[in-house]
Design an enzyme around this catalytic site. Structure first.
Site, PDB file in Angstrom:
ATOM      1  N   ASN A  72     -10.000  -0.329   0.362  1.00 14.34           N
ATOM      2  CA  ASN A  72      -8.546  -0.183   0.256  1.00 14.34           C
ATOM      3  C   ASN A  72      -8.081  -0.746  -1.100  1.00 14.34           C
ATOM      4  OD1 ASN A  72      -5.771  -0.443   0.453  1.00 14.34           O
ATOM      5  ND2 ASN A  72      -5.789  -1.274   2.520  1.00 14.34           N
ATOM      6  N   HIS A 117      -3.355   7.250   2.392  1.00 14.60           N
ATOM      7  CA  HIS A 117      -3.779   5.948   1.877  1.00 14.60           C
ATOM      8  C   HIS A 117      -5.137   5.605   2.493  1.00 14.60           C
ATOM      9  CE1 HIS A 117      -4.041   1.825   0.909  1.00 14.60           C
ATOM     10  NE2 HIS A 117      -3.714   1.381   2.103  1.00 14.60           N
ATOM     11  N   CYS A 137       0.811  -1.224   0.000  1.00 14.44           N
ATOM     12  CA  CYS A 137       0.000   0.000   0.000  1.00 14.44           C
ATOM     13  C   CYS A 137       0.843   1.272   0.000  1.00 14.44           C
ATOM     14  CB  CYS A 137      -0.953   0.006   1.176  1.00 14.44           C
ATOM     15  SG  CYS A 137      -2.080  -1.383   1.135  1.00 14.44           S
TER      16      CYS A 137
HETATM   17  N1  ACO Z   1     -17.676  -8.397  10.907  1.00 13.03           N
HETATM   18  C1  ACO Z   1     -18.064  -8.601  12.183  1.00 13.03           C
HETATM   19  N2  ACO Z   1     -17.172  -8.868  13.164  1.00 13.03           N
HETATM   20  C2  ACO Z   1     -15.880  -8.920  12.828  1.00 13.03           C
HETATM   21  C3  ACO Z   1     -15.425  -8.710  11.515  1.00 13.03           C
HETATM   22  C4  ACO Z   1     -16.387  -8.442  10.534  1.00 13.03           C
HETATM   23  N3  ACO Z   1     -16.060  -8.222   9.244  1.00 13.03           N
HETATM   24  N4  ACO Z   1     -14.085  -8.804  11.493  1.00 13.03           N
HETATM   25  C5  ACO Z   1     -13.699  -9.065  12.740  1.00 13.03           C
HETATM   26  N5  ACO Z   1     -14.776  -9.163  13.554  1.00 13.03           N
HETATM   27  C6  ACO Z   1     -14.842  -9.409  15.003  1.00 13.03           C
HETATM   28  C7  ACO Z   1     -13.626 -10.164  15.496  1.00 13.03           C
HETATM   29  O1  ACO Z   1     -13.804 -11.567  15.328  1.00 13.03           O
HETATM   30  C8  ACO Z   1     -13.590  -9.742  16.938  1.00 13.03           C
HETATM   31  O2  ACO Z   1     -14.539 -10.519  17.641  1.00 13.03           O
HETATM   32  P1  ACO Z   1     -14.209 -11.025  19.157  1.00 13.03           P
HETATM   33  O3  ACO Z   1     -14.038  -9.760  19.950  1.00 13.03           O
HETATM   34  O4  ACO Z   1     -15.420 -11.815  19.498  1.00 13.03           O
HETATM   35  O5  ACO Z   1     -12.944 -11.817  19.034  1.00 13.03           O
HETATM   36  C9  ACO Z   1     -14.102  -8.301  16.922  1.00 13.03           C
HETATM   37  O6  ACO Z   1     -14.800  -8.173  15.690  1.00 13.03           O
HETATM   38  C10 ACO Z   1     -13.003  -7.266  17.014  1.00 13.03           C
HETATM   39  O7  ACO Z   1     -11.957  -7.610  16.060  1.00 13.03           O
HETATM   40  P2  ACO Z   1     -10.709  -6.687  15.806  1.00 13.03           P
HETATM   41  O8  ACO Z   1      -9.843  -7.317  14.781  1.00 13.03           O
HETATM   42  O9  ACO Z   1     -10.085  -6.336  17.145  1.00 13.03           O
HETATM   43  O10 ACO Z   1     -11.445  -5.400  15.222  1.00 13.03           O
HETATM   44  P3  ACO Z   1     -10.902  -3.968  15.001  1.00 13.03           P
HETATM   45  O11 ACO Z   1     -11.722  -2.992  15.708  1.00 13.03           O
HETATM   46  O12 ACO Z   1      -9.409  -3.926  15.192  1.00 13.03           O
HETATM   47  O13 ACO Z   1     -11.175  -3.755  13.443  1.00 13.03           O
HETATM   48  C11 ACO Z   1      -9.964  -3.828  11.362  1.00 13.03           C
HETATM   49  C12 ACO Z   1     -10.614  -4.648  12.502  1.00 13.03           C
HETATM   50  C13 ACO Z   1     -11.051  -3.033  10.706  1.00 13.03           C
HETATM   51  C14 ACO Z   1      -9.382  -4.827  10.380  1.00 13.03           C
HETATM   52  C15 ACO Z   1      -8.887  -2.910  11.937  1.00 13.03           C
HETATM   53  O14 ACO Z   1      -8.035  -3.635  12.797  1.00 13.03           O
HETATM   54  C16 ACO Z   1      -8.046  -2.261  10.882  1.00 13.03           C
HETATM   55  O15 ACO Z   1      -8.523  -1.487  10.083  1.00 13.03           O
HETATM   56  N6  ACO Z   1      -6.726  -2.529  10.893  1.00 13.03           N
HETATM   57  C17 ACO Z   1      -5.810  -1.901   9.958  1.00 13.03           C
HETATM   58  C18 ACO Z   1      -5.958  -2.512   8.606  1.00 13.03           C
HETATM   59  C19 ACO Z   1      -5.086  -1.792   7.617  1.00 13.03           C
HETATM   60  O16 ACO Z   1      -4.938  -0.606   7.677  1.00 13.03           O
HETATM   61  N7  ACO Z   1      -4.494  -2.532   6.767  1.00 13.03           N
HETATM   62  C20 ACO Z   1      -3.602  -1.872   5.837  1.00 13.03           C
HETATM   63  C21 ACO Z   1      -3.477  -2.762   4.775  1.00 13.03           C
HETATM   64  S1  ACO Z   1      -2.415  -1.979   3.675  1.00 13.03           S
HETATM   65  C22 ACO Z   1      -1.529  -3.114   2.719  1.00 13.03           C
HETATM   66  O17 ACO Z   1      -0.349  -2.940   2.583  1.00 13.03           O
HETATM   67  C23 ACO Z   1      -2.209  -4.272   2.116  1.00 13.03           C
END
Ligand code: ACO
Length: 330
Positions: A282, A252, A118
């Site tokens: 993304n 980004h 990214c």
């Molecule tokens: N729908 C419903 N529930 C979900 C989903 C979903 N799609 N995904 C995860 N959950 C649940 C999990 O199982 C967890 O449940 P639990 O508490 O019972 O275990 C709960 O939601 C919380 O999960 P987290 O992973 O802690 O959720 P978080 O608030 O951190 O959000 C997210 C997840 C959106 C992925 C976030 O962590 C994020 O945006 N991270 C950064 C991602 C990013 O920027 N990536 C860059 C990629 S760039 C590249 O180079 C490819």
């Protein structure tokens, strides 16, 4: 790596292209246990675009490139080099840049791909700047293009909700007067490499991960919120500018919460932040140039504006760039 841009390099063309097919959060909720409400609240994403079977990183990238050349008012034959940032290339080789060059009729132009996930577009901008500053090229096409929909495990709700397909492109050219690119900061920390990865054919044969995006979301989130702010401040300093000089902030597009957090910490009000993560999710290396193109076509960026761009992701890598906008209004 922190650098002020000593040579004059201007942005003379810009374009983007996304597939027609829209996939809503509700549609994803028919595939995995999730909801529009959960996705929108945690990420700001409402829908994303998905490439048709006949499309690829090269075809999306070529269409974005065509539009960038058209806006520059130049012929593909005038290019000296194509740098393509992609983590979802059509092939390991030939380079996607070669395929794009052939599609746009660029002739025997030099071209290569760059892999920085990214952050790819910012790294590619730095590459293009360096090649021009060193005198190796005069006019360079930079393309960020991805079909991440093919790298997703569509049964993994923690990743499949986040990504989409699309491409953006810019044309950079050595300029006698205008000082477009002003400063860069680039970095990477391999100690977090496996927090965000997609295994390729060359990885250790006794360690089978499958060719899909694997991510530790919460850890990547912490990393992202830190580097977006730190890197932005460093490239502004390299450019001899401050946050108060920024007209448009183009981060980004991974997650609306990361964008809002960074803007708040940097003291940038809502009006100076450009985001389209709600419509595209993304698109990795495509996200920043797609934003730049939309912001320009909507009149949100114009000549003389100071644009701050920042990318982050797999590597874990990051990079930011400060640019004075040199392209006239559409
Ligand atoms: N729908 C419903 N529930 C979900 C989903 C979903 N799609 N995904 C995860 N959950 C649940 C999990 O199982 C967890 O449940 P639990 O508490 O019972 O275990 C709960 O939601 C919380 O999960 P987290 O992973 O802690 O959720 P978080 O608030 O951190 O959000 C997210 C997840 C959106 C992925 C976030 O962590 C994020 O945006 N991270 C950064 C991602 C990013 O920027 N990536 C860059 C990629 S760039 C590249 O180079 C490819």
């Amino acid at each position: 790596m922190i650098a002020a841009c000593g040579q004059r390099v201007a942005l003379i063309g810009i374009g983007s292209h996304v597939p027609e097919r829209v996939m809503s959060n509700d549609e994803i909720a028919t595939m995995v246990e999730t909801s529009d409400e959960w996705i929108a609240q945690r990420t700001g994403i409402r829908e994303r675009r998905i490439a048709a079977a006949s499309d690829s990183s090269a075809t999306l990238g070529a269409e974005a490139a065509r539009r960038a050349l058209e806006s520059a008012g130049i012929d593909a034959g005038e290019l000296d080099l194509i740098v393509t940032a992609t983590a979802s290339p059509d092939y390991y080789f030939p380079a996607t840049a070669s395929l794009i060059g052939q599609r746009i009729g660029a002739g025997e132009v030099a071209g290569y791909d760059l892999s920085a996930a990214c952050t790819g577009f910012i790294y590619a901008l730095a590459q293009a700047y360096s090649q021009i500053a060193a005198g190796l090229a005069e006019t360079v096409l930079v393309v960020g293009t991805e079909v991440f929909s093919r790298l997703l495990d569509w049964s993994d709700r923690s990743t499949c909700i986040l990504f989409g397909d699309g491409a953006g492109a810019v044309v950079l050219r050595r300029d006698d007067d205008r000082h477009g690119l002003r400063g860069f900061e680039l970095g990477a920390d391999g100690s977090g490499a496996l927090l965000l990865s997609v295994a390729a054919a060359g990885h250790a044969a006794d360690h089978d991960e499958g060719p899909f995006v694997r991510m530790n979301g919460p850890e990547v989130y912490k990393f992202a919120t830190r580097v977006v702010v730190d890197s932005s401040l460093r490239s502004l300093e390299a450019a001899g500018l401050g946050v108060e000089d920024v007209d448009v902030f183009v981060p980004h597009q991974a997650n609306r919460r990361i964008i809002d957090h960074a803007a708040r910490r940097l003291g940038l009000d809502h009006a100076r932040v450009f985001s389209n993560v709600d419509r595209y999710g993304n698109t990795s290396a495509g996200s920043i140039p797609i934003c730049l193109d939309e912001a320009w076509r909507q009149g949100r960026i114009g000549p003389g504006d100071i644009v701050l761009m920042v990318g982050f992701g797999g590597g874990l890598a990051w990079g930011s760039c400060v640019m004075e906008w040199t392209k006239e209004r559409p």
